[in-house]
Design a protein around this motif. Structure first.
Motif, PDB file in Angstrom:
ATOM      1  N   LEU A  55       0.697  -6.957 -35.264  1.00  0.00           N
ATOM      2  CA  LEU A  55       1.352  -6.116 -34.808  1.00  0.00           C
ATOM      3  C   LEU A  55       2.488  -7.877 -34.102  1.00  0.00           C
ATOM      4  CD1 LEU A  55      -0.600  -3.914 -32.366  1.00  0.00           C
ATOM      5  CD2 LEU A  55       0.301  -3.537 -34.700  1.00  0.00           C
ATOM      6  N   GLY A  56       1.807  -8.751 -34.451  1.00  0.00           N
ATOM      7  CA  GLY A  56       3.217  -9.732 -34.098  1.00  0.00           C
ATOM      8  C   GLY A  56       3.116  -9.966 -32.436  1.00  0.00           C
ATOM      9  N   TRP A  57       2.122  -9.229 -31.932  1.00  0.00           N
ATOM     10  CA  TRP A  57       1.779  -9.551 -30.429  1.00  0.00           C
ATOM     11  C   TRP A  57       0.818 -10.402 -29.735  1.00  0.00           C
ATOM     12  CZ3 TRP A  57      -2.629  -8.912 -27.775  1.00  0.00           C
ATOM     13  CH2 TRP A  57      -2.297  -8.372 -26.247  1.00  0.00           C
ATOM     14  N   THR A  58       0.861 -11.055 -28.907  1.00  0.00           N
ATOM     15  CA  THR A  58       0.273 -11.583 -27.855  1.00  0.00           C
ATOM     16  C   THR A  58       0.396 -11.484 -26.763  1.00  0.00           C
ATOM     17  OG1 THR A  58       1.316 -13.790 -28.699  1.00  0.00           O
ATOM     18  CG2 THR A  58      -0.293 -13.552 -29.849  1.00  0.00           C
ATOM     19  N   ALA A  59      -0.973 -12.308 -26.351  1.00  0.00           N
ATOM     20  CA  ALA A  59      -0.791 -12.041 -24.518  1.00  0.00           C
ATOM     21  C   ALA A  59       0.214 -13.155 -24.185  1.00  0.00           C
ATOM     22  CB  ALA A  59      -1.834 -11.658 -23.893  1.00  0.00           C
ATOM     23  N   ARG A  60       1.313 -12.826 -22.761  1.00  0.00           N
ATOM     24  CA  ARG A  60       1.974 -13.941 -22.371  1.00  0.00           C
ATOM     25  C   ARG A  60       1.600 -14.309 -20.809  1.00  0.00           C
ATOM     26  NH1 ARG A  60       6.611 -12.515 -21.506  1.00  0.00           N
ATOM     27  NH2 ARG A  60       6.698 -10.146 -21.656  1.00  0.00           N
ATOM     28  N   ARG A  61       0.572 -13.444 -20.231  1.00  0.00           N
ATOM     29  CA  ARG A  61       0.471 -13.705 -18.993  1.00  0.00           C
ATOM     30  C   ARG A  61      -0.909 -14.095 -18.471  1.00  0.00           C
ATOM     31  NH1 ARG A  61       3.527  -9.494 -19.970  1.00  0.00           N
ATOM     32  NH2 ARG A  61       5.988  -9.195 -19.509  1.00  0.00           N
ATOM     33  N   GLY A  62      -0.646 -14.783 -17.159  1.00  0.00           N
ATOM     34  CA  GLY A  62      -1.910 -15.241 -17.177  1.00  0.00           C
ATOM     35  C   GLY A  62      -2.572 -14.605 -16.340  1.00  0.00           C
ATOM     36  N   VAL A  63      -4.397 -15.347 -15.449  1.00  0.00           N
ATOM     37  CA  VAL A  63      -5.003 -14.103 -14.613  1.00  0.00           C
ATOM     38  C   VAL A  63      -4.074 -14.854 -13.506  1.00  0.00           C
ATOM     39  CG1 VAL A  63      -7.011 -14.248 -14.008  1.00  0.00           C
ATOM     40  CG2 VAL A  63      -7.307 -14.866 -16.205  1.00  0.00           C
ATOM     41  N   ARG A  64      -3.673 -15.467 -12.600  1.00  0.00           N
ATOM     42  CA  ARG A  64      -3.608 -15.261 -11.735  1.00  0.00           C
ATOM     43  C   ARG A  64      -2.513 -15.117 -11.333  1.00  0.00           C
ATOM     44  NH1 ARG A  64      -2.670 -18.738  -7.221  1.00  0.00           N
ATOM     45  NH2 ARG A  64      -4.722 -20.307  -8.114  1.00  0.00           N
ATOM     46  N   GLU A  65      -0.900 -14.466 -12.156  1.00  0.00           N
ATOM     47  CA  GLU A  65      -0.089 -13.464 -12.116  1.00  0.00           C
ATOM     48  C   GLU A  65      -0.875 -12.243 -12.654  1.00  0.00           C
ATOM     49  OE1 GLU A  65       3.484 -12.080 -14.436  1.00  0.00           O
ATOM     50  OE2 GLU A  65       2.641 -14.092 -15.254  1.00  0.00           O
ATOM     51  N   MET A  66      -1.994 -11.921 -12.841  1.00  0.00           N
ATOM     52  CA  MET A  66      -2.704 -10.547 -12.852  1.00  0.00           C
ATOM     53  C   MET A  66      -2.668 -10.261 -11.726  1.00  0.00           C
ATOM     54  SD  MET A  66      -5.292  -9.849 -16.439  1.00  0.00           S
ATOM     55  CE  MET A  66      -4.892 -11.675 -17.156  1.00  0.00           C
ATOM     56  N   VAL A  67      -3.221 -11.188 -10.648  1.00  0.00           N
ATOM     57  CA  VAL A  67      -4.536 -11.268  -9.142  1.00  0.00           C
ATOM     58  C   VAL A  67      -3.419 -10.819  -8.309  1.00  0.00           C
ATOM     59  CG1 VAL A  67      -5.877 -12.161  -7.448  1.00  0.00           C
ATOM     60  CG2 VAL A  67      -6.589 -12.324 -10.091  1.00  0.00           C
ATOM     61  N   GLU A  68      -1.952 -12.110  -8.189  1.00  0.00           N
ATOM     62  CA  GLU A  68      -0.693 -11.929  -7.526  1.00  0.00           C
ATOM     63  C   GLU A  68      -0.269 -10.716  -7.749  1.00  0.00           C
ATOM     64  OE1 GLU A  68       0.436 -16.509  -7.576  1.00  0.00           O
ATOM     65  OE2 GLU A  68       1.286 -15.429  -8.612  1.00  0.00           O
ATOM     66  N   SER A  69      -0.433  -9.584  -8.495  1.00  0.00           N
ATOM     67  CA  SER A  69       0.785  -8.347  -8.681  1.00  0.00           C
ATOM     68  C   SER A  69      -0.081  -8.036  -8.443  1.00  0.00           C
ATOM     69  CB  SER A  69       1.327  -8.730 -10.416  1.00  0.00           C
ATOM     70  OG  SER A  69       0.523  -8.769 -11.379  1.00  0.00           O
ATOM     71  N   ALA A  70      -1.171  -7.804  -8.474  1.00  0.00           N
ATOM     72  CA  ALA A  70      -2.628  -6.852  -8.511  1.00  0.00           C
ATOM     73  C   ALA A  70      -2.784  -6.545  -6.547  1.00  0.00           C
ATOM     74  CB  ALA A  70      -3.942  -6.965  -8.994  1.00  0.00           C
ATOM     75  N   TRP A  71      -2.364  -7.399  -6.487  1.00  0.00           N
ATOM     76  CA  TRP A  71      -2.998  -7.919  -4.622  1.00  0.00           C
ATOM     77  C   TRP A  71      -1.005  -7.712  -4.131  1.00  0.00           C
ATOM     78  CZ3 TRP A  71      -5.143  -7.893  -0.523  1.00  0.00           C
ATOM     79  CH2 TRP A  71      -5.293  -8.880   0.457  1.00  0.00           C
ATOM     80  N   ASP A  72       0.077  -7.593  -4.376  1.00  0.00           N
ATOM     81  CA  ASP A  72       0.668  -7.428  -3.916  1.00  0.00           C
ATOM     82  C   ASP A  72       0.966  -5.508  -4.569  1.00  0.00           C
ATOM     83  OD1 ASP A  72       2.156  -9.771  -3.415  1.00  0.00           O
ATOM     84  OD2 ASP A  72       3.154  -9.278  -6.019  1.00  0.00           O
ATOM     85  N   GLY A  73       0.382  -5.207  -5.054  1.00  0.00           N
ATOM     86  CA  GLY A  73       0.387  -3.381  -4.986  1.00  0.00           C
ATOM     87  C   GLY A  73      -0.568  -2.910  -4.300  1.00  0.00           C
ATOM     88  N   TRP A  74      -1.804  -4.126  -4.209  1.00  0.00           N
ATOM     89  CA  TRP A  74      -2.776  -3.909  -3.293  1.00  0.00           C
ATOM     90  C   TRP A  74      -2.288  -3.717  -2.135  1.00  0.00           C
ATOM     91  CZ3 TRP A  74      -7.689  -1.305  -3.396  1.00  0.00           C
ATOM     92  CH2 TRP A  74      -8.146  -1.514  -2.412  1.00  0.00           C
ATOM     93  N   LEU A  75      -0.981  -4.504  -1.224  1.00  0.00           N
ATOM     94  CA  LEU A  75      -0.764  -4.580  -0.356  1.00  0.00           C
ATOM     95  C   LEU A  75       0.211  -3.132   0.309  1.00  0.00           C
ATOM     96  CD1 LEU A  75       0.336  -8.023   0.273  1.00  0.00           C
ATOM     97  CD2 LEU A  75      -1.354  -6.642   1.966  1.00  0.00           C
ATOM     98  N   LEU A  76       1.087  -2.936  -0.754  1.00  0.00           N
ATOM     99  CA  LEU A  76       1.356  -1.723  -0.316  1.00  0.00           C
ATOM    100  C   LEU A  76       0.982  -0.891  -0.743  1.00  0.00           C
ATOM    101  CD1 LEU A  76       4.641  -0.609  -1.180  1.00  0.00           C
ATOM    102  CD2 LEU A  76       3.967   0.028  -3.744  1.00  0.00           C
ATOM    103  N   HIS A  77       0.239  -0.484  -1.173  1.00  0.00           N
ATOM    104  CA  HIS A  77      -0.407   0.578  -1.329  1.00  0.00           C
ATOM    105  C   HIS A  77      -1.984   0.806   0.218  1.00  0.00           C
ATOM    106  CE1 HIS A  77       1.435   3.011  -4.303  1.00  0.00           C
ATOM    107  NE2 HIS A  77       0.843   1.832  -5.345  1.00  0.00           N
ATOM    108  N   HIS A  78      -2.280  -0.353   0.713  1.00  0.00           N
ATOM    109  CA  HIS A  78      -3.183  -0.401   1.957  1.00  0.00           C
ATOM    110  C   HIS A  78      -2.466  -1.667   2.609  1.00  0.00           C
ATOM    111  CE1 HIS A  78      -5.633   0.472  -1.709  1.00  0.00           C
ATOM    112  NE2 HIS A  78      -6.555   0.937  -1.391  1.00  0.00           N
ATOM    113  N   PRO A  79      -1.690  -1.020   3.628  1.00  0.00           N
ATOM    114  CA  PRO A  79      -1.061  -2.032   4.258  1.00  0.00           C
ATOM    115  C   PRO A  79      -1.458  -3.157   5.437  1.00  0.00           C
ATOM    116  CG  PRO A  79       0.030  -0.276   4.958  1.00  0.00           C
ATOM    117  CD  PRO A  79      -0.752   0.024   3.340  1.00  0.00           C
ATOM    118  N   GLU A  80      -2.380  -2.411   5.839  1.00  0.00           N
ATOM    119  CA  GLU A  80      -3.592  -3.191   7.076  1.00  0.00           C
ATOM    120  C   GLU A  80      -4.492  -3.736   6.073  1.00  0.00           C
ATOM    121  OE1 GLU A  80      -6.199   0.151   3.843  1.00  0.00           O
ATOM    122  OE2 GLU A  80      -4.047   0.130   5.335  1.00  0.00           O
ATOM    123  N   ALA A  81      -4.593  -4.233   4.256  1.00  0.00           N
ATOM    124  CA  ALA A  81      -4.989  -5.259   4.254  1.00  0.00           C
ATOM    125  C   ALA A  81      -4.491  -6.627   4.768  1.00  0.00           C
ATOM    126  CB  ALA A  81      -4.885  -5.702   2.842  1.00  0.00           C
ATOM    127  N   ALA A  82      -2.618  -6.371   5.557  1.00  0.00           N
ATOM    128  CA  ALA A  82      -1.950  -7.961   5.399  1.00  0.00           C
ATOM    129  C   ALA A  82      -2.270  -7.941   6.881  1.00  0.00           C
ATOM    130  CB  ALA A  82      -0.422  -7.137   5.283  1.00  0.00           C
TER     131      ALA A  82
END
Length: 328
Positions: A299-326
């Motif tokens: 497919l000419g495809w390889t993953a480009r993003r690391g685990v820290r980026e996954m966690v950071e982006s997931a946390w940003d999304g969690w804070l948007l949907h769960h503002p009480e976490a902040a």
């Protein structure tokens, strides 16, 4: 050409729809909105509300939108739920796929991308990497339905001249933008977020596995990388074609232990509680890490993003949907 994306308003599906549309592909989404969110899709992507079990609706959508290829993501996907409700999982995952393939064959659609899962491997034999020829032995009804789906896709492809690609996802995480984040609490990263938000320590299931730190080792793939893998598969089918069928792993090829992941989540969130360690869960493989070399080759495809980026982006999304976490 036009691609029908089933389940395209879901967490993974919306990423796929946006990436494909952003790359200039014409897409239309079919989603029953049982777990999908219409607001995840931009206004210029048509959304048809309905189920892949509805053959009449499928035939109408394929004809009205002049669909020439399908990306099938619609399915139930919770392992524990599948154990409790196997009949529902077989009906929706395998029955829905059967109905869709019948409509696809009747309409003369000749390109099909199937969302599969590393769950088809079950508890793989001890090895550094899982390859596409590693024996499949699923340990849950969910994994069984994905393996049965692969068999069905390949058989229908041979019988009806449909070129097919099956993508075996490993552990999907992260978000391309906060509004597209996973809103469920079924995967390890949001499960840890949920416990931290409630002021509780994260849980680790088993610390006596034959791994460097005793916890399970997994391959985590950013959902944006996964979406790009679907685009690569669709374009391979549309532009180059394939001789029959193709099945590839979609992962990073790098293992991260659960303990390492929990430590990283503590760094990102600023809440580094000591995890509670409980007994291992039945069926948990000590190590499951993808060999993604075939996806790179075919497919000419390889993953480009690391685990820290996954966690950071997931946390940003969690804070948007769960503002009480902040505030915690």
């Amino acid at each position: 050409m036009t691609w029908l994306i089933t389940g395209g308003a879901g967490y993974i599906g919306a990423h796929v729809a946006r990436v494909m549309a952003g790359a200039g592909e014409n897409v239309v989404v079919l989603d029953d909105i049982s777990s999908g969110v219409p607001q995840r899709l931009p206004d210029d992507i048509p959304l048809v509300r309905g189920s892949s079990l509805d053959g009449e609706l499928l035939r109408r959508v394929l004809a009205e939108h002049e669909v020439t290829g399908v990306v099938h993501l619609a399915a139930r996907k919770q392992v524990g739920e599948s154990v409790a409700e196997p009949l529902r999982y077989y009906r929706e995952n395998v029955g829905g796929l059967t109905t869709l393939l019948e409509a696809v064959a009747e309409a003369g659609v000749r390109r099909f991308v199937f969302s599969s899962s590393a769950a088809v491997y079950g508890n793989p034999p001890e090895a550094d990497l899982v390859t596409e020829v590693t024996p499949c032995a699923p340990v849950s009804p969910y994994g069984e339905t994905k393996l049965a789906g692969e068999w069905l896709v390949r058989a229908a492809g041979r019988a009806h001249g449909i070129s097919t690609v099956c993508l075996r996802y490993f552990n999907v995480a992260g978000a391309a933008s906060p509004e597209l984040a996973d809103t469920g609490v079924f995967n390890v990263i949001p499960m840890v977020f949920d416990r931290l938000t409630r002021g509780e320590a994260p849980r680790i299931f088993g610390a006596d596995h034959p791994t460097p730190d005793g916890t399970c080792v997994r391959d985590y793939i950013h959902v944006a990388d996964l979406a790009e893998a679907h685009l690569a598969a669709a374009r391979r089918l549309a532009e180059d074609g394939i001789d029959g069928d193709l099945t590839v792993n979609i992962g990073r090829g790098e293992g991260v232990s659960v303990r390492e992941l929990v430590t990283l989540i503590g760094e990102v969130t600023g809440d580094a509680r000591t995890p509670l360690v409980g007994p291992a869960r039945a069926g948990d493989a000590p190590r499951a890490v993808a060999d993604a070399g075939l996806a790179a080759k075919e497919l000419g495809w390889t993953a480009r993003r690391g685990v820290r980026e996954m966690v950071e982006s997931a946390w940003d999304g969690w804070l948007l949907h769960h503002p009480e976490a902040a505030r915690g």
